[in-house]
Design an enzyme around this catalytic site. Structure first.
Site, PDB file in Angstrom:
ATOM      1  N   ASN A 161      25.675  68.672  56.128  1.00 26.21           N
ATOM      2  CA  ASN A 161      25.560  68.654  54.753  1.00 26.21           C
ATOM      3  C   ASN A 161      27.125  69.133  54.170  1.00 26.21           C
ATOM      4  OD1 ASN A 161      24.637  68.169  51.985  1.00 26.21           O
ATOM      5  ND2 ASN A 161      24.336  70.197  51.687  1.00 26.21           N
ATOM      6  N   ARG A 203       6.274  62.888  49.803  1.00 22.98           N
ATOM      7  CA  ARG A 203       7.612  63.255  50.382  1.00 22.98           C
ATOM      8  C   ARG A 203       7.627  63.042  51.854  1.00 22.98           C
ATOM      9  NH1 ARG A 203      11.826  66.192  48.050  1.00 22.98           N
ATOM     10  NH2 ARG A 203      11.231  66.542  45.759  1.00 22.98           N
ATOM     11  N   GLY A 217      29.102  58.117  46.621  1.00 26.52           N
ATOM     12  CA  GLY A 217      29.400  57.873  48.066  1.00 26.52           C
ATOM     13  C   GLY A 217      30.751  57.984  48.500  1.00 26.52           C
ATOM     14  N   HIS A 242      28.555  70.831  50.767  1.00 26.70           N
ATOM     15  CA  HIS A 242      28.213  71.376  49.392  1.00 26.70           C
ATOM     16  C   HIS A 242      29.614  71.956  48.718  1.00 26.70           C
ATOM     17  CE1 HIS A 242      25.870  73.643  46.412  1.00 26.70           C
ATOM     18  NE2 HIS A 242      26.732  74.731  46.781  1.00 26.70           N
TER      19      HIS A 242
HETATM   20  C1  GRF Z   1      29.835  66.080  46.370  1.00 22.68           C
HETATM   21  O1  GRF Z   1      30.440  66.868  45.553  1.00 22.68           O
HETATM   22  C2  GRF Z   1      29.103  66.911  47.506  1.00 22.68           C
HETATM   23  O2  GRF Z   1      29.767  68.036  47.723  1.00 22.68           O
HETATM   24  C3  GRF Z   1      27.866  67.174  46.782  1.00 22.68           C
HETATM   25  O3  GRF Z   1      27.595  66.148  46.261  1.00 22.68           O
HETATM   26  C4  GRF Z   1      28.753  65.379  45.841  1.00 22.68           C
HETATM   27  C5  GRF Z   1      28.615  63.942  46.277  1.00 22.68           C
HETATM   28  O4  GRF Z   1      29.791  62.969  45.942  1.00 22.68           O
HETATM   29  N1  GRF Z   1      26.586  67.466  47.752  1.00 22.68           N
HETATM   30  P1  GRF Z   1      30.111  61.550  46.503  1.00 22.68           P
HETATM   31  O5  GRF Z   1      28.596  60.801  46.503  1.00 22.68           O
HETATM   32  O6  GRF Z   1      30.341  61.752  48.028  1.00 22.68           O
HETATM   33  O7  GRF Z   1      30.989  61.026  45.975  1.00 22.68           O
END
Ligand code: GRF
Length: 210
Positions: free
Chosen positions: A123, A81, A27, A125
């Site tokens: 989201n 799901r 998080g 990524h």
């Molecule tokens: C991040 O690297 C994000 O890009 C990916 O998952 C990771 C989450 O990290 N989708 P966090 O839980 O926010 O520390």
């Protein structure tokens, strides 16, 4: 419509957009957004954090920041799901959430939930999409000899890591980088990019003609 929902909508018109954050783990992006939202002029307030993983450290982080944090474990739902997502969707709507932020949410969503939040779900990524969608992005970027890596905030569509790009941040790949070292550098960029891009997205939506 319940009285609660009505109140949320009335409050929203005057003020900040109510955002729900979905997590599965640490998080750290969630924490960066919660921190940014403390500023008086930030256009979002974090209404709730939901994790599919009851052990996610991010839940405690959110609670420590005074944010309601729920675990909605996917495991009791088994292969259903859709029903797990229906429970998440209901929790978001009960709290008057208007936009959803995926921040390290490690379940692939079905079209049902994606369509329900179309244009209102973001989201992050850890690659410069469209390069390296999916897993192991850092190892793949290093193996390909990339000079640059980074992260992308995008709208969520039914194709994984495919939606319209809202913002990107770039970092260099160093000669001696391991995937872990590169991930740590990208993560720092994520913590700036996600709060900024979310704010810009909400401001743009508010001023856009209906
Ligand atoms: C991040 O690297 C994000 O890009 C990916 O998952 C990771 C989450 O990290 N989708 P966090 O839980 O926010 O520390």
């Amino acid at each position: 419509m319940s009285g609660g929902e009505h109140d949320h909508r009335a409050a929203t018109k005057q003020g900040r957009t109510r955002v729900g954050i979905l997590i599965s783990g640490a998080g750290s992006n969630m924490a960066a957004i919660i921190e940014a939202a403390k500023a008086g002029d930030y256009p979002a307030e974090i209404a709730v954090v939901i994790s599919n993983n009851p052990e996610a450290p991010g839940l405690a982080l959110a609670r420590a920041a005074g944010i309601e944090a729920l675990a909605i474990d996917h495991r009791p739902f088994g292969k259903a799901r859709h029903e797990h997502e229906t429970a998440i969707d209901a929790a978001l709507r009960e709290r008057g959430v208007e936009a959803v932020v995926l921040a390290g949410y490690m379940r692939i969503l079905t079209g049902h939930l994606v369509r329900a939040w179309e244009g209102r779900m973001l989201n992050i990524h850890p690659s410069l999409l469209p390069k390296y969608p999916g897993l192991d992005t850092h190892a793949r970027a290093i193996a390909s000899g990339e000079a640059e890596a980074g992260c992308t905030v995008h709208l969520v569509t039914e194709g994984v890591d495919e939606g319209p790009v809202l913002g990107q941040a770039r970092v260099p790949v160093e000669a001696a980088d391991t995937p872990e070292a590169l991930a740590a550098r990208v993560r720092i960029a994520e913590h700036r990019l996600y709060p900024e891009t979310l704010a810009a997205f909400i401001r743009q939506r508010k001023t856009a003609p209906v």
